[in-house]
Design a protein around this motif. Sequence first.
Motif, PDB file in Angstrom:
ATOM      1  N   TYR A  66       0.861  -1.180   0.000  1.00 55.78           N
ATOM      2  CA  TYR A  66       0.000   0.000   0.000  1.00 55.78           C
ATOM      3  C   TYR A  66       0.896   1.229   0.000  1.00 55.78           C
ATOM      4  O   TYR A  66       1.664   1.459   0.944  1.00 55.78           O
ATOM      5  CB  TYR A  66      -0.913   0.018   1.212  1.00 55.78           C
ATOM      6  N   ASP A  68       0.996   5.459  -0.452  1.00 52.14           N
ATOM      7  CA  ASP A  68       0.116   6.629  -0.436  1.00 52.14           C
ATOM      8  C   ASP A  68       0.912   7.907  -0.302  1.00 52.14           C
ATOM      9  O   ASP A  68       1.997   7.935   0.272  1.00 52.14           O
ATOM     10  CB  ASP A  68      -0.897   6.517   0.712  1.00 52.14           C
ATOM     11  N   HIS A  69       0.342   8.973  -0.864  1.00 52.06           N
ATOM     12  CA  HIS A  69       0.864  10.329  -0.728  1.00 52.06           C
ATOM     13  C   HIS A  69       2.374  10.405  -0.963  1.00 52.06           C
ATOM     14  O   HIS A  69       3.143  10.852  -0.110  1.00 52.06           O
ATOM     15  CB  HIS A  69       0.536  10.899   0.658  1.00 52.06           C
ATOM     16  N   ARG A  86      -1.924  -1.397  -3.905  1.00 50.03           N
ATOM     17  CA  ARG A  86      -2.906  -0.312  -3.864  1.00 50.03           C
ATOM     18  C   ARG A  86      -2.150   1.007  -3.750  1.00 50.03           C
ATOM     19  O   ARG A  86      -1.343   1.197  -2.840  1.00 50.03           O
ATOM     20  CB  ARG A  86      -3.847  -0.475  -2.675  1.00 50.03           C
ATOM     21  N   TYR A  88      -2.512   5.189  -3.559  1.00 48.33           N
ATOM     22  CA  TYR A  88      -3.428   6.295  -3.270  1.00 48.33           C
ATOM     23  C   TYR A  88      -2.653   7.611  -3.306  1.00 48.33           C
ATOM     24  O   TYR A  88      -1.698   7.807  -2.565  1.00 48.33           O
ATOM     25  CB  TYR A  88      -4.071   6.107  -1.897  1.00 48.33           C
ATOM     26  N   LYS A  89      -3.072   8.495  -4.239  1.00 42.45           N
ATOM     27  CA  LYS A  89      -2.427   9.785  -4.429  1.00 42.45           C
ATOM     28  C   LYS A  89      -0.915   9.638  -4.610  1.00 42.45           C
ATOM     29  O   LYS A  89      -0.107  10.227  -3.892  1.00 42.45           O
ATOM     30  CB  LYS A  89      -2.740  10.718  -3.251  1.00 42.45           C
ATOM     31  N   GLU A 108      -5.951   4.825  -7.006  1.00 42.88           N
ATOM     32  CA  GLU A 108      -6.876   5.845  -6.520  1.00 42.88           C
ATOM     33  C   GLU A 108      -6.207   7.220  -6.588  1.00 42.88           C
ATOM     34  O   GLU A 108      -5.201   7.453  -5.932  1.00 42.88           O
ATOM     35  CB  GLU A 108      -7.285   5.554  -5.075  1.00 42.88           C
ATOM     36  N   ARG A 109      -6.781   8.077  -7.409  1.00 40.91           N
ATOM     37  CA  ARG A 109      -6.276   9.445  -7.554  1.00 40.91           C
ATOM     38  C   ARG A 109      -4.778   9.462  -7.849  1.00 40.91           C
ATOM     39  O   ARG A 109      -4.014  10.244  -7.272  1.00 40.91           O
ATOM     40  CB  ARG A 109      -6.604  10.269  -6.302  1.00 40.91           C
ATOM     41  N   VAL A 110      -4.373   8.590  -8.745  1.00 38.82           N
ATOM     42  CA  VAL A 110      -2.972   8.489  -9.153  1.00 38.82           C
ATOM     43  C   VAL A 110      -2.755   9.361 -10.383  1.00 38.82           C
ATOM     44  O   VAL A 110      -3.554   9.351 -11.321  1.00 38.82           O
ATOM     45  CB  VAL A 110      -2.596   7.023  -9.454  1.00 38.82           C
ATOM     46  N   ASP A 129      -9.581   4.656 -10.298  1.00 35.39           N
ATOM     47  CA  ASP A 129     -10.458   5.544  -9.543  1.00 35.39           C
ATOM     48  C   ASP A 129      -9.897   6.960  -9.633  1.00 35.39           C
ATOM     49  O   ASP A 129      -8.971   7.315  -8.917  1.00 35.39           O
ATOM     50  CB  ASP A 129     -10.548   5.078  -8.087  1.00 35.39           C
TER      51      ASP A 129
END
Length: 296
Positions: A66, A68-69, A86, A88-89, A108-110, A129
Amino acid sequence: MPNPKICREQTCLLEREAGQEYCTLHVRREGKTSEDLSIALEKYKELCGRQIHNAYLVKANFSGMYLDHCNFKYSDLTDANFRDARLYKVGFDFSYLDHADFEGIILERVDMRRIKSGLGIYFYQTIFDYVLLPHVDKIGKKCVYDTQEPREPQKAYDVYHDLIHIYRRLGYADSAGHYYECFMDAKREISTGLERVWLTLLWLICGYGERPMRTFLTFIFLIFTYAILYVAVGGPTEDTNNFIEASYFSVVTFTTLGYGDISPTGWSRLLACTEALVGVFMNSLFIFVFCRKMIQ
């Protein structure tokens, strides 16, 4: 004085790997494991922030992770394995993603608009997404399942279906139209029987609705083909048995104008009936294809 224990990459404060001058993220070693990457990325966020510069992640294994950011900038992720991960951003500004495995991944929001190259990315069963994709030239006009050997048209069909919707949502009509043609090609390849015949006909006469010029050229071809046939059976009438008169009659019949100044006789009557039917279909098709492209 540089700290001899710190990675030589200017933007990095992580410790060097044993016997190396760089940390796990920057050492030029292929096939880094998900365990090593998970630890290194967490430390990097704590010490250096979320902008990861110049990382060397060729064939790195991000499977199941995972992320993210964060933003991989000027990094090399060629052949990286993101399967079932996964994101995310996450961004990939000016980075290489050629042949990266994104099968089964959740994005997600990539933001991938500024990647340097992403040819041959494996997008099968990827969940998109609000993903921002780059220009079609950066990820390839054909998906990897359409170019590899052996080809996998069913997977290509699913990938093109997703790409069409993404580029339509982004407002890139030309890119969406291009992938629509690829989608229909894949559908034609996996279809059988009459469906395959019908799809082949659509490809020939209008490029599945994406090529109005092909429809116009089909117009011209059919009109002069019928003109030749009229001459071959003795002309629309005995008095008009020449190519010029037959071409005039063919245009009037094909476009369903029907001036009535020439009334066909003999076999020409049957030809005129079939040409009128074909003409009605082709006129309607041309209007549909032309308006479809203009609306896009």
